[in-house]
Write a protein that holds these residues in place. Sequence first.
Motif, PDB file in Angstrom:
ATOM      1  N   LEU A   1     -26.234  24.921 -14.099  1.00  0.00           N
ATOM      2  CA  LEU A   1     -25.351  24.809 -12.937  1.00  0.00           C
ATOM      3  C   LEU A   1     -24.982  26.190 -12.402  1.00  0.00           C
ATOM      4  O   LEU A   1     -24.904  26.403 -11.194  1.00  0.00           O
ATOM      5  CB  LEU A   1     -24.074  24.059 -13.321  1.00  0.00           C
ATOM      6  N   LEU A   2     -24.773  27.124 -13.333  1.00  0.00           N
ATOM      7  CA  LEU A   2     -24.398  28.479 -12.922  1.00  0.00           C
ATOM      8  C   LEU A   2     -25.544  29.128 -12.135  1.00  0.00           C
ATOM      9  O   LEU A   2     -25.336  29.708 -11.071  1.00  0.00           O
ATOM     10  CB  LEU A   2     -24.052  29.307 -14.161  1.00  0.00           C
TER      11      LEU A   2
ATOM     12  N   GLY B   1     -25.744  27.692  -8.729  1.00  0.00           N
ATOM     13  CA  GLY B   1     -24.705  28.218  -7.848  1.00  0.00           C
ATOM     14  C   GLY B   1     -25.017  29.626  -7.376  1.00  0.00           C
ATOM     15  O   GLY B   1     -24.926  29.935  -6.185  1.00  0.00           O
ATOM     16  N   VAL B   2     -25.383  30.484  -8.326  1.00  0.00           N
ATOM     17  CA  VAL B   2     -25.663  31.872  -7.975  1.00  0.00           C
ATOM     18  C   VAL B   2     -26.805  31.940  -6.975  1.00  0.00           C
ATOM     19  O   VAL B   2     -26.716  32.633  -5.951  1.00  0.00           O
ATOM     20  CB  VAL B   2     -26.009  32.697  -9.239  1.00  0.00           C
TER      21      VAL B   2
ATOM     22  N   ILE C   1     -25.731  30.530  -3.458  1.00  0.00           N
ATOM     23  CA  ILE C   1     -24.910  31.454  -2.669  1.00  0.00           C
ATOM     24  C   ILE C   1     -25.723  32.647  -2.214  1.00  0.00           C
ATOM     25  O   ILE C   1     -25.683  33.063  -1.052  1.00  0.00           O
ATOM     26  CB  ILE C   1     -23.680  31.903  -3.481  1.00  0.00           C
TER      27      ILE C   1
ATOM     28  N   PHE D   1     -27.198  36.698 -17.123  1.00  0.00           N
ATOM     29  CA  PHE D   1     -25.877  36.163 -17.448  1.00  0.00           C
ATOM     30  C   PHE D   1     -25.970  35.016 -18.446  1.00  0.00           C
ATOM     31  O   PHE D   1     -25.236  34.950 -19.431  1.00  0.00           O
ATOM     32  CB  PHE D   1     -25.174  35.673 -16.174  1.00  0.00           C
TER      33      PHE D   1
END
Lengths: 281, 265, 312
Positions: free
Chosen positions: C13-14, C17-18, C21, C293
Amino acid sequence: MGSDLRLWGQLRADKAGMAGLLVVAAYFLLAVGVWAGMLGQDWSSAGGDRWASPGAEAWFGTNLLGQDIFQRSIYSVRTAFEIGLVVSVLSTLLGAILGAVAGWYGKTWVDGSVLWLAGVLDSIPFYLFVAAVAFALQGKPWAMHVAMVATFWTGTGRLVRAEVMKIKSREFILSARAIGLPDLVILARHVLPNTGHILLIQASIVFVAAIKTEVILSFLGLGVQDGVSWGLMLAESTQEVLAGHFNNFIAASAMLFVLLMGFNQLSDALQDAFDPREAAL
Amino acid sequence: MNPAVLTVRNLSVQTASGPGQRPAADHVSFELRQGEVLALVGESGCGKTKTAEAIMGLLSPDRWKVTADEIRLEGTELTRLTPREAGRIRGSEISMVFQEPLTALDPVFTCGYQLCSVFRRHRGMGRRESRESSLAMFGRVGFSDPERTFNSYPHQLSGGMRQRVMIAMAMACRPAVLIADEPTTALDVTTQAQVLAQLVELGRAYGTAILLITHDLGVVAQYANRALVMSGGKIVENARVDELFDRPRHPATVTLLSHAAGAVN
Amino acid sequence: MNFALRKLAHGGLLILGVTLISFSLMVWFGPDQTYSLVGKNASAEQIAEIRKQLGYDQPFIERYVSYLTDLFTLNLGASNSSGEAVSNILKKTIPVTIQLMIPGFILGNLLGIALGLLATYRKGRWIDRLINGFSVTSMSISFLVVIIFLQVFLCTPYGLNLFPVRGWQVTGLSSYLLYVTVPTLSLVFITVGYNTRFYRAVFVEEAGKDHIRTARAFGASPASILWRHVLKNSLVPITTRFMFSIPLIVVSGSLLIESYFGIPGIGKVTFDAITNGDQPVLKAVVGLTAVAFIFIQVLTDMIYKLIDPRIA
């Protein structure tokens, strides 16, 4: 009211904090003077010789375009306050709203989405993000502000979320729910006011961060677009110092340092006054 | 009457910041005699724990102001020790068991390591020797599998077991005085009785005098010889336990007794 | 197992999102490259042709999906501005950035831990106040001011003139030291204030815990309490801060240092890519940061298990 008085008393007793408050107040007066058109209005005229020494004509000397460094560093106070105020107020507001909503609907999909958004924003390297925003907004002067607000709220948001989750289980909230007050009213009237100290401290921290970030962004060419700021002066000075002209560099760094130091001391004093836990250890 | 092993005279504890506030302990004086179990009773917040911590020298000077005419442990005046000397006495001559077995042990070291470090520090033992002494000590406080306890981290043990580890550490060097601060309050009732019995038995075997801090008069009746009643930072009554129950003299004692009766009913 | 799955879903999910965006900002709203690629006086057909090649005629979702596909198949493409393969560029620049940033990053943290321990040991005394004053001062000076000052002071005839003003001609240890010293000092000075603050707060909180009182009651000396109990119990927050600042320092920190000192690392490449709208390079950098990350999160979870027995 009584606790406000106690806090003020505690702040008064904190010498470094009071010195910080005085410094910030003095800078703010300068900014007001610039806004009112009384100070620093002569910042852009390139009348004098380039790199003139300090003197009666130009108190701090002139830069490579012959502009008066003193006028420019005074005018930059206004720029700094504009950026600091806009970014700290908006990002604190955004953090308060998103954090409160996430905390109130804790452990639901609403909470999850806010945390996800914060996590995502924190995982994008900041300067890359600002640069991208600046480009997406095609050179709009407030691109920098948008980028900072969009990323600086996450810290406030997390803190407010945790605090709201704590407050939510307190008796006065439970009784407010029991008598059937709508969620929004409880949030606005009973919960958010109890996070005031977090917001005040965060706003002061973000203010400092915004001013520091402006310097870097202006150096990278992504910051202040028209007008002058300490960041732009420092960016100018990167050329000048290699030729041995330090006036621009010294004036901008000194003005910047004193304000940041004052703000940091004030922010520390606020944290000590509101959160005696650490002081008590 | 046995000689005193711990003499406390006019011990006061105040917060360092607010000298105007009511002191946590106010001119506390008492004697703890060899081999006895002396109870220090009182409502919570009456200053029992602060008194104990002040005797142990655990109150940090930037938060607490401790004054005393005398805190003497068998011939040694504790108030005049250098920090280094105090460190040699704490844990060997005088020791303490704390109230919260959940948080009082270091979570990132094994129980064995924590007991071993007491032996190493005060008895100068090496790795092997301290390990053997620790295993023996764990057996002594009632662990059926000392080896396993030795290798366990505190969070892997129950509250009662953790408190036994604590007792093992406190009694490891056979101290002259043990201060037990509400040692069983956080435990369930059956465990309470076992742990207390263990503690008192060990104290008798090692000749350790015990200052037993509690708010539970049932515990006082069962284990203590004498009792001090504390209220608002002051010692308000000092009596043999049977006298205390028969003829309470101070209102605070009466209140405590009525609470105990209420709990029974 | 359940835990690992949750971690994986969270990481997915991260990344989503990254990338979403950064795709929106850099590609969808990003600079339009049509006119830098077509010749002068291009016809409407030529322009349409170029736009089709660049995928500009596709809807948002399709462009985003193809962006993700390229990323996950490591089909990084070639730089728009130099024509060099992006994987080549990364291979060249990442080692430079790592060499540049590692000494300052480690020193800044070690110094912060040391000062934090010292301040905790002498809490409330003058040395604690001195360290605090030093931290606040360091936090009040702009990164740019530090760099300019150190450059003038150490690299020019107006100061000591010991090091080269800019560049990165590293061939061996001595030239490495020559070029890395000033950036390292800048990085240390700028991070040490924040680090000291953070570590001191962690240590002071740990020093107030119940088990520290226990250790004192059993005669442990202040030094051994600090060294053994406080430090070991603080390893989780220390690890968290250390690990999670790696990607930020590497990209954001190097962006500034490398563009100032003219060092050809990943930060400079990224910055140039942003200003030129070099999308293949941007895609690669953003994607790699997001993956880094996730990787760091997994790695940090593994380290937690090693240092804290309560985390199983």
